[in-house]
Design a protein around this motif. Structure first.
Motif, PDB file in Angstrom:
ATOM      1  N   THR A   1      -3.275 -12.926   3.676  1.00 37.65           N
ATOM      2  CA  THR A   1      -2.801 -14.304   3.828  1.00 37.65           C
ATOM      3  C   THR A   1      -2.070 -14.520   5.152  1.00 37.65           C
ATOM      4  OG1 THR A   1      -0.796 -13.718   2.631  1.00 37.65           O
ATOM      5  CG2 THR A   1      -2.605 -14.671   1.354  1.00 37.65           C
ATOM      6  N   PHE A   2      -1.925 -13.483   5.950  1.00 36.35           N
ATOM      7  CA  PHE A   2      -1.260 -13.601   7.242  1.00 36.35           C
ATOM      8  C   PHE A   2      -2.280 -13.425   8.365  1.00 36.35           C
ATOM      9  CE2 PHE A   2      -0.740  -9.399   5.371  1.00 36.35           C
ATOM     10  CZ  PHE A   2      -1.350  -8.587   6.318  1.00 36.35           C
ATOM     11  N   ARG A   3      -1.947 -13.950   9.543  1.00 30.24           N
ATOM     12  CA  ARG A   3      -2.854 -13.845  10.690  1.00 30.24           C
ATOM     13  C   ARG A   3      -2.771 -12.444  11.294  1.00 30.24           C
ATOM     14  NH1 ARG A   3      -0.954 -17.782  14.626  1.00 30.24           N
ATOM     15  NH2 ARG A   3      -2.674 -17.028  15.885  1.00 30.24           N
ATOM     16  N   PHE A   4      -3.901 -11.985  11.810  1.00 32.75           N
ATOM     17  CA  PHE A   4      -3.924 -10.671  12.467  1.00 32.75           C
ATOM     18  C   PHE A   4      -4.996 -10.650  13.544  1.00 32.75           C
ATOM     19  CE2 PHE A   4      -6.812 -10.293   8.848  1.00 32.75           C
ATOM     20  CZ  PHE A   4      -7.913  -9.624   9.370  1.00 32.75           C
ATOM     21  N   THR A   5      -4.837  -9.723  14.467  1.00 32.81           N
ATOM     22  CA  THR A   5      -5.833  -9.474  15.510  1.00 32.81           C
ATOM     23  C   THR A   5      -6.451  -8.116  15.214  1.00 32.81           C
ATOM     24  OG1 THR A   5      -4.486 -10.693  17.100  1.00 32.81           O
ATOM     25  CG2 THR A   5      -6.204  -9.276  18.003  1.00 32.81           C
ATOM     26  N   HIS A   6      -7.772  -8.038  15.265  1.00 35.66           N
ATOM     27  CA  HIS A   6      -8.504  -6.819  14.927  1.00 35.66           C
ATOM     28  C   HIS A   6      -9.162  -6.236  16.171  1.00 35.66           C
ATOM     29  CE1 HIS A   6     -12.544  -5.123  13.591  1.00 35.66           C
ATOM     30  NE2 HIS A   6     -11.657  -4.215  13.250  1.00 35.66           N
ATOM     31  N   TYR A   7      -8.991  -4.941  16.358  1.00 35.30           N
ATOM     32  CA  TYR A   7      -9.676  -4.211  17.428  1.00 35.30           C
ATOM     33  C   TYR A   7     -10.508  -3.109  16.786  1.00 35.30           C
ATOM     34  CZ  TYR A   7      -6.216  -6.383  20.499  1.00 35.30           C
ATOM     35  OH  TYR A   7      -5.435  -7.280  21.182  1.00 35.30           O
ATOM     36  N   ASP A   8     -11.821  -3.134  17.028  1.00 39.36           N
ATOM     37  CA  ASP A   8     -12.705  -2.071  16.543  1.00 39.36           C
ATOM     38  C   ASP A   8     -12.729  -0.999  17.630  1.00 39.36           C
ATOM     39  OD1 ASP A   8     -14.740  -0.385  15.709  1.00 39.36           O
ATOM     40  OD2 ASP A   8     -16.080  -2.019  15.139  1.00 39.36           O
ATOM     41  N   LEU A   9     -12.116   0.144  17.357  1.00 39.51           N
ATOM     42  CA  LEU A   9     -12.005   1.213  18.354  1.00 39.51           C
ATOM     43  C   LEU A   9     -13.207   2.156  18.341  1.00 39.51           C
ATOM     44  CD1 LEU A   9      -8.239   2.096  17.851  1.00 39.51           C
ATOM     45  CD2 LEU A   9      -9.246   0.445  19.443  1.00 39.51           C
ATOM     46  N   LYS A  10     -14.154   1.916  17.427  1.00 38.28           N
ATOM     47  CA  LYS A  10     -15.365   2.739  17.295  1.00 38.28           C
ATOM     48  C   LYS A  10     -14.986   4.183  16.965  1.00 38.28           C
ATOM     49  CE  LYS A  10     -17.930  -0.740  18.813  1.00 38.28           C
ATOM     50  NZ  LYS A  10     -18.363  -1.685  17.832  1.00 38.28           N
TER      51      LYS A  10
ATOM     52  N   VAL B   1      -0.702   0.181  22.880  1.00 36.81           N
ATOM     53  CA  VAL B   1      -0.721  -1.211  22.429  1.00 36.81           C
ATOM     54  C   VAL B   1       0.437  -1.946  23.100  1.00 36.81           C
ATOM     55  CG1 VAL B   1      -0.708  -2.735  20.422  1.00 36.81           C
ATOM     56  CG2 VAL B   1      -1.587  -0.402  20.196  1.00 36.81           C
ATOM     57  N   THR B   2       0.114  -3.019  23.824  1.00 35.17           N
ATOM     58  CA  THR B   2       1.120  -3.858  24.474  1.00 35.17           C
ATOM     59  C   THR B   2       1.240  -5.154  23.682  1.00 35.17           C
ATOM     60  OG1 THR B   2       0.473  -2.907  26.601  1.00 35.17           O
ATOM     61  CG2 THR B   2       1.794  -4.921  26.670  1.00 35.17           C
ATOM     62  N   LEU B   3       2.478  -5.540  23.331  1.00 36.43           N
ATOM     63  CA  LEU B   3       2.723  -6.726  22.510  1.00 36.43           C
ATOM     64  C   LEU B   3       3.676  -7.684  23.212  1.00 36.43           C
ATOM     65  CD1 LEU B   3       3.387  -4.906  19.128  1.00 36.43           C
ATOM     66  CD2 LEU B   3       1.305  -6.071  19.790  1.00 36.43           C
ATOM     67  N   SER B   4       3.524  -8.985  22.927  1.00 35.79           N
ATOM     68  CA  SER B   4       4.423 -10.000  23.487  1.00 35.79           C
ATOM     69  C   SER B   4       5.619 -10.260  22.573  1.00 35.79           C
ATOM     70  CB  SER B   4       3.659 -11.312  23.712  1.00 35.79           C
ATOM     71  OG  SER B   4       3.197 -11.829  22.468  1.00 35.79           O
ATOM     72  N   ALA B   5       5.598  -9.714  21.341  1.00 34.14           N
ATOM     73  CA  ALA B   5       6.688  -9.916  20.380  1.00 34.14           C
ATOM     74  C   ALA B   5       6.629  -8.808  19.333  1.00 34.14           C
ATOM     75  CB  ALA B   5       6.549 -11.282  19.704  1.00 34.14           C
TER      76      ALA B   5
ATOM     77  N   HIS C   1      -9.958   1.496  13.425  1.00 40.22           N
ATOM     78  CA  HIS C   1      -9.671   0.079  13.628  1.00 40.22           C
ATOM     79  C   HIS C   1      -8.176  -0.057  13.862  1.00 40.22           C
ATOM     80  CE1 HIS C   1     -13.606  -1.438  12.247  1.00 40.22           C
ATOM     81  NE2 HIS C   1     -13.608  -0.316  11.555  1.00 40.22           N
ATOM     82  N   LEU C   2      -7.790  -0.979  14.740  1.00 41.38           N
ATOM     83  CA  LEU C   2      -6.381  -1.257  14.994  1.00 41.38           C
ATOM     84  C   LEU C   2      -6.128  -2.723  14.660  1.00 41.38           C
ATOM     85  CD1 LEU C   2      -3.897   0.257  16.853  1.00 41.38           C
ATOM     86  CD2 LEU C   2      -4.230  -1.961  17.879  1.00 41.38           C
ATOM     87  N   ILE C   3      -5.086  -2.957  13.878  1.00 41.15           N
ATOM     88  CA  ILE C   3      -4.698  -4.305  13.481  1.00 41.15           C
ATOM     89  C   ILE C   3      -3.316  -4.592  14.032  1.00 41.15           C
ATOM     90  CG2 ILE C   3      -4.171  -5.813  11.499  1.00 41.15           C
ATOM     91  CD1 ILE C   3      -7.112  -4.913  11.666  1.00 41.15           C
ATOM     92  N   VAL C   4      -3.150  -5.755  14.657  1.00 43.02           N
ATOM     93  CA  VAL C   4      -1.827  -6.275  15.026  1.00 43.02           C
ATOM     94  C   VAL C   4      -1.638  -7.487  14.119  1.00 43.02           C
ATOM     95  CG1 VAL C   4      -0.435  -7.340  16.846  1.00 43.02           C
ATOM     96  CG2 VAL C   4      -2.011  -5.475  17.412  1.00 43.02           C
ATOM     97  N   ASP C   5      -0.563  -7.466  13.309  1.00 37.97           N
ATOM     98  CA  ASP C   5      -0.395  -8.583  12.374  1.00 37.97           C
ATOM     99  C   ASP C   5       1.047  -9.071  12.327  1.00 37.97           C
ATOM    100  OD1 ASP C   5       1.062  -7.623   9.818  1.00 37.97           O
ATOM    101  OD2 ASP C   5      -0.430  -6.065  10.119  1.00 37.97           O
TER     102      ASP C   5
ATOM    103  N   HIS D   1       7.721 -13.822  12.808  1.00 36.54           N
ATOM    104  CA  HIS D   1       7.658 -15.265  13.066  1.00 36.54           C
ATOM    105  C   HIS D   1       6.311 -15.773  13.537  1.00 36.54           C
ATOM    106  CE1 HIS D   1      11.840 -15.747  12.224  1.00 36.54           C
ATOM    107  NE2 HIS D   1      12.154 -14.812  13.096  1.00 36.54           N
ATOM    108  N   GLY D   2       5.501 -14.931  14.123  1.00 38.57           N
ATOM    109  CA  GLY D   2       4.209 -15.374  14.624  1.00 38.57           C
ATOM    110  C   GLY D   2       3.395 -14.196  15.094  1.00 38.57           C
ATOM    111  N   LEU D   3       2.128 -14.451  15.366  1.00 37.23           N
ATOM    112  CA  LEU D   3       1.238 -13.395  15.824  1.00 37.23           C
ATOM    113  C   LEU D   3       1.451 -13.164  17.316  1.00 37.23           C
ATOM    114  CD1 LEU D   3      -1.052 -11.467  15.026  1.00 37.23           C
ATOM    115  CD2 LEU D   3      -2.657 -13.286  15.577  1.00 37.23           C
TER     116      LEU D   3
END
Length: 103
Positions: A5-14, A24-28, A72-76, A81-83
């Protein structure tokens, strides 16, 4: 089939080899979850799943691939507060050691 039910970004690392380092670099602050293909399927179906990682309070974050597999890598944003904007890169793959010749 339900999905998270929450937003996430998916990376398929094969396919990745054990020992490969993922940066992994994040803005928050967000959750970073590294999982096998089977666990990613369970994540999408909201079943119990296993992963490496957790809350990323600093960036960049480095994770090491624990075993040879399809990853697979997920950022969620679950619990945050936000993605976050995110970027993923391979930092280092394990070196194949040449076999030593007996002297």
């Amino acid at each position: 089939m339900s999905k998270p039910t929450f937003r996430f970004t998916h990376y398929d690392l094969k396919e990745q080899r054990a020992g490969t380092i993922i940066e992994v670099t994040l803005s928050a602050v967000n959750n970073v979850r590294l999982m096998t293909a089977t666990n990613f399927q369970r994540f999408k179906e909201t079943l119990d799943y296993k992963y490496v990682g957790g809350v990323a309070k600093k960036s960049p974050l480095k994770l090491v691939i624990p075993e040879n597999a399809h990853w697979h890598l997920i950022v969620d944003m679950e619990g945050h507060h936000g993605l976050a904007e995110s970027k993923v890169k391979m930092v280092a793959a394990p070196q194949v050691q040449p076999k030593q010749k007996a002297s």
